[in-house]
Design a protein around this motif. Structure first.
Motif, PDB file in Angstrom:
ATOM      1  N   ASP A 155       0.824  -1.210   0.000  1.00 18.31           N
ATOM      2  CA  ASP A 155       0.000   0.000   0.000  1.00 18.31           C
ATOM      3  C   ASP A 155       0.857   1.259   0.000  1.00 18.31           C
ATOM      4  N   GLU A 156       1.892   1.268   0.837  1.00 20.56           N
ATOM      5  CA  GLU A 156       2.761   2.436   0.920  1.00 20.56           C
ATOM      6  C   GLU A 156       3.560   2.626  -0.355  1.00 20.56           C
ATOM      7  N   ARG A 157       4.035   1.544  -0.923  1.00 21.87           N
ATOM      8  CA  ARG A 157       4.805   1.646  -2.164  1.00 21.87           C
ATOM      9  C   ARG A 157       3.929   2.132  -3.309  1.00 21.87           C
ATOM     10  N   ALA A 158       2.690   1.656  -3.341  1.00 21.37           N
ATOM     11  CA  ALA A 158       1.758   2.100  -4.386  1.00 21.37           C
ATOM     12  C   ALA A 158       1.434   3.582  -4.230  1.00 21.37           C
ATOM     13  N   ARG A 159       1.284   4.041  -3.001  1.00 21.20           N
ATOM     14  CA  ARG A 159       1.004   5.467  -2.762  1.00 21.20           C
ATOM     15  C   ARG A 159       2.149   6.333  -3.267  1.00 21.20           C
ATOM     16  N   ARG A 160       3.370   5.929  -2.968  1.00 18.61           N
ATOM     17  CA  ARG A 160       4.539   6.699  -3.407  1.00 18.61           C
ATOM     18  C   ARG A 160       4.620   6.742  -4.932  1.00 18.61           C
ATOM     19  N   ARG A 161       4.437   5.591  -5.537  1.00 18.68           N
ATOM     20  CA  ARG A 161       4.521   5.503  -6.994  1.00 18.68           C
ATOM     21  C   ARG A 161       3.409   6.323  -7.653  1.00 18.68           C
ATOM     22  N   TYR A 162       2.214   6.247  -7.108  1.00 13.04           N
ATOM     23  CA  TYR A 162       1.069   6.991  -7.642  1.00 13.04           C
ATOM     24  C   TYR A 162       1.353   8.490  -7.600  1.00 13.04           C
ATOM     25  N   GLU A 163       1.832   8.981  -6.459  1.00 12.17           N
ATOM     26  CA  GLU A 163       2.115  10.411  -6.325  1.00 12.17           C
ATOM     27  C   GLU A 163       3.222  10.848  -7.280  1.00 12.17           C
ATOM     28  N   GLU A 164       4.202   9.975  -7.493  1.00 17.27           N
ATOM     29  CA  GLU A 164       5.288  10.279  -8.424  1.00 17.27           C
ATOM     30  C   GLU A 164       4.773  10.406  -9.854  1.00 17.27           C
ATOM     31  N   LEU A 165       3.915   9.476 -10.255  1.00 18.65           N
ATOM     32  CA  LEU A 165       3.377   9.501 -11.619  1.00 18.65           C
ATOM     33  C   LEU A 165       2.442  10.689 -11.841  1.00 18.65           C
ATOM     34  N   THR A 210       9.715   5.358   7.152  1.00 16.93           N
ATOM     35  CA  THR A 210      10.977   6.096   7.198  1.00 16.93           C
ATOM     36  C   THR A 210      11.101   7.008   5.986  1.00 16.93           C
ATOM     37  N   ASN A 211      11.384   8.278   6.196  1.00 17.65           N
ATOM     38  CA  ASN A 211      11.500   9.192   5.058  1.00 17.65           C
ATOM     39  C   ASN A 211      12.848   9.007   4.357  1.00 17.65           C
ATOM     40  N   ILE A 212      12.962   9.610   3.192  1.00 15.94           N
ATOM     41  CA  ILE A 212      14.134   9.380   2.348  1.00 15.94           C
ATOM     42  C   ILE A 212      15.412   9.922   2.991  1.00 15.94           C
ATOM     43  N   GLU A 213      15.315  11.015   3.714  1.00 15.37           N
ATOM     44  CA  GLU A 213      16.508  11.576   4.357  1.00 15.37           C
ATOM     45  C   GLU A 213      17.058  10.637   5.426  1.00 15.37           C
ATOM     46  N   ASP A 214      16.160  10.057   6.219  1.00 13.27           N
ATOM     47  CA  ASP A 214      16.601   9.119   7.253  1.00 13.27           C
ATOM     48  C   ASP A 214      17.202   7.867   6.631  1.00 13.27           C
TER      49      ASP A 214
END
Length: 231
Positions: A155-165, A210-214
């Protein structure tokens, strides 16, 4: 300073490429996105109609695989390397959901994997490289000094990918992206040739919360520990 090989594996849309680029830039290492190489071959197959919805002419692709040239060239405006398919910059095209829907099928073909794995091994001979993909720590660089396996919930990976697209202007739905993520997970982990698995000596990094910076700082510290022999 000792230069090492850093292998980052994991599921699709875990942010492997983003954090690997950041790490390579910080260490002044070469960065290679192996997933982009498979996406370029997939785009080649799609353009020649070897693969489309409900149809996959694997033999036709294999007969013409010698026509495929995949290279990375530095983009001076972004400071990172773009992917070129037969001398054409295809960085934008290979990131579409359409390519994502077919890339796992292409990546499962032994002949395709053999061709690209040999290129990847050649790239890493001098060390000082950060490479991400599905089988870097298990097949491409089994002796890598640092291996990391990244994961997150579907679910989290799909959310990230969706927002990117969506940010890129693509017309997609979250449901379609989630379906693609789940389908790719199944294909990547069940293929006969080099299935997606965590290497025994890889460090597991679940970045669901975890955010990308961390993530970057975790990987940077792990890298420094290997470079300076602190572990």
């Amino acid at each position: 300073m000792k230069r090492i090989t850093i292998a980052i594996d994991g599921f699709s849309s875990t942010g492997k490429s983003t954090v690997a680029k950041m790490l390579a830039k910080e260490l002044d290492y070469i960065y290679v996105d192996t997933g982009a190489m498979y996406r370029a071959v997939t785009l080649f197959a799609m353009r020649h109609l070897y693969i489309k919805e409900g149809h996959f002419d694997k033999e036709a692709l294999l007969r013409n695989l010698f026509k495929v040239s995949v290279k990375f060239k530095m983009n001076p405006s972004t400071g990172i390397a773009d992917v070129y398919l037969n001398s054409e910059n295809v960085e934008r095209e290979i990131r579409t959901l359409e390519v994502s829907n077919f890339v796992s099928q292409i990546a499962a073909i032994s002949e395709v994997r053999h061709l690209l794995v040999e290129k990847q091994k050649e790239m890493g001979k001098e060390k000082g490289i950060v490479m991400d993909g599905r089988d870097i720590g298990t097949v491409v660089f089994p002796e890598a000094e640092l291996k990391v396996f990244m994961t997150a919930t579907a679910d989290e990976r799909a959310r990230r990918r969706y927002e990117e697209l969506i940010a890129k202007g693509d017309n997609v739905t979250y449901e379609a992206v989630l379906e693609n993520v789940v389908k790719r997970d199944a294909l990547d982990t069940s293929r006969e040739d080099s299935p997606l698995v965590k290497a025994d000596d890889a460090i597991l990094l679940d970045n669901t919360h975890t955010n990308i910076e961390d993530q970057f700082h975790i990987l940077l510290q792990l890298s420094k520990d290997r470079i300076y022999g602190r572990c």
